[in-house]
Design an enzyme around this catalytic site. Sequence first.
Site, PDB file in Angstrom:
ATOM      1  N   ILE A 114      17.370  19.335  38.965  1.00 14.76           N
ATOM      2  CA  ILE A 114      18.383  18.698  39.812  1.00 14.76           C
ATOM      3  C   ILE A 114      19.781  18.895  39.234  1.00 14.76           C
ATOM      4  O   ILE A 114      20.736  19.202  39.963  1.00 14.76           O
ATOM      5  CB  ILE A 114      18.095  17.190  39.962  1.00 14.76           C
ATOM      6  CG1 ILE A 114      16.747  16.962  40.644  1.00 14.76           C
ATOM      7  CG2 ILE A 114      19.205  16.503  40.752  1.00 14.76           C
ATOM      8  CD1 ILE A 114      16.254  15.524  40.549  1.00 14.76           C
ATOM      9  N   PHE A 148      10.558  20.080  41.545  1.00  9.96           N
ATOM     10  CA  PHE A 148      11.831  19.831  40.874  1.00  9.96           C
ATOM     11  C   PHE A 148      11.734  18.574  40.022  1.00  9.96           C
ATOM     12  O   PHE A 148      10.875  17.712  40.226  1.00  9.96           O
ATOM     13  CB  PHE A 148      12.982  19.721  41.882  1.00  9.96           C
ATOM     14  CG  PHE A 148      12.915  18.514  42.788  1.00  9.96           C
ATOM     15  CD1 PHE A 148      13.562  17.332  42.462  1.00  9.96           C
ATOM     16  CD2 PHE A 148      12.201  18.569  43.977  1.00  9.96           C
ATOM     17  CE1 PHE A 148      13.501  16.222  43.299  1.00  9.96           C
ATOM     18  CE2 PHE A 148      12.135  17.470  44.827  1.00  9.96           C
ATOM     19  CZ  PHE A 148      12.780  16.289  44.486  1.00  9.96           C
ATOM     20  N   CYS A 149      12.633  18.492  39.040  1.00 16.39           N
ATOM     21  CA  CYS A 149      12.724  17.342  38.148  1.00 16.39           C
ATOM     22  C   CYS A 149      14.169  17.261  37.679  1.00 16.39           C
ATOM     23  O   CYS A 149      15.051  17.888  38.269  1.00 16.39           O
ATOM     24  CB  CYS A 149      11.745  17.478  36.975  1.00 16.39           C
ATOM     25  SG  CYS A 149      12.008  18.960  35.976  1.00 16.39           S
ATOM     26  N   THR A 150      14.430  16.529  36.622  1.00 16.36           N
ATOM     27  CA  THR A 150      15.811  16.342  36.177  1.00 16.36           C
ATOM     28  C   THR A 150      16.438  17.641  35.691  1.00 16.36           C
ATOM     29  O   THR A 150      17.493  18.052  36.172  1.00 16.36           O
ATOM     30  CB  THR A 150      15.872  15.287  35.058  1.00 16.36           C
ATOM     31  OG1 THR A 150      15.273  14.081  35.514  1.00 16.36           O
ATOM     32  CG2 THR A 150      17.320  15.014  34.654  1.00 16.36           C
TER      33      THR A 150
END
Length: 217
Positions: free
Chosen positions: A178, A149-151
């Site tokens: 996210i 996951f990331c932004t």
Amino acid sequence: RGTILVADEGINLFLAGGRDGIDAFYAGLKADARFSDMRVKYSYSHMQPFARLKAKVKPEIISFRRDDGQPLDYPRAPSVAPATLQRWLRQGHDDAGRRVVMLDTRNEQEFEHGTFAGALTLPIARFTDLPAALEPHRAELADATVVSFCTGGIRCEKAALWMRNDGMDNVLQLEGGILGYFEEAGGEGYDGRCFVFDERVALDPQLQPLVDTGVPA
């Protein structure tokens, strides 16, 4: 105002302004068949978080410099929807009974503001550092379903694609990152805020900014 990044692999935008202006811009963009299914994430603030409008053409939206992690060269890495991930985190395993490991592909500055509870975070300053930083953890991830996951979904897609091409076929990407999770599932299973690259600094699970004072939007 904001930032527009364009590369062969796609387009990425962070824009702020009045709702009518933003909607008109995206309507024009989506009229192009190449962007008709583009997903737009909205959040609100009283301030203008960008100083000016910047548009850049780059080799990659976010540099990874891995031939085996390029979305144009391979099918997309499989993804998990926010609602499904929320259920997995709640029950403690995926639908096949495997433990779930959340892999944070962001840098140290970002995850200091918040991350998923129990996530594997790596001491990296740049996204290009991720492969070397992950190497010592590969064995411990072999029996898990790994969710990168990331932004907003770009880095975690590239990371998942590279990991799968490098022999880790148990990796998924979090669809929408996210911020997509916050929109659809709230903050369940997440501790803190999500760092963003503008004057708001970070957003909480209700997509409210940490900093919301300054030039009116």
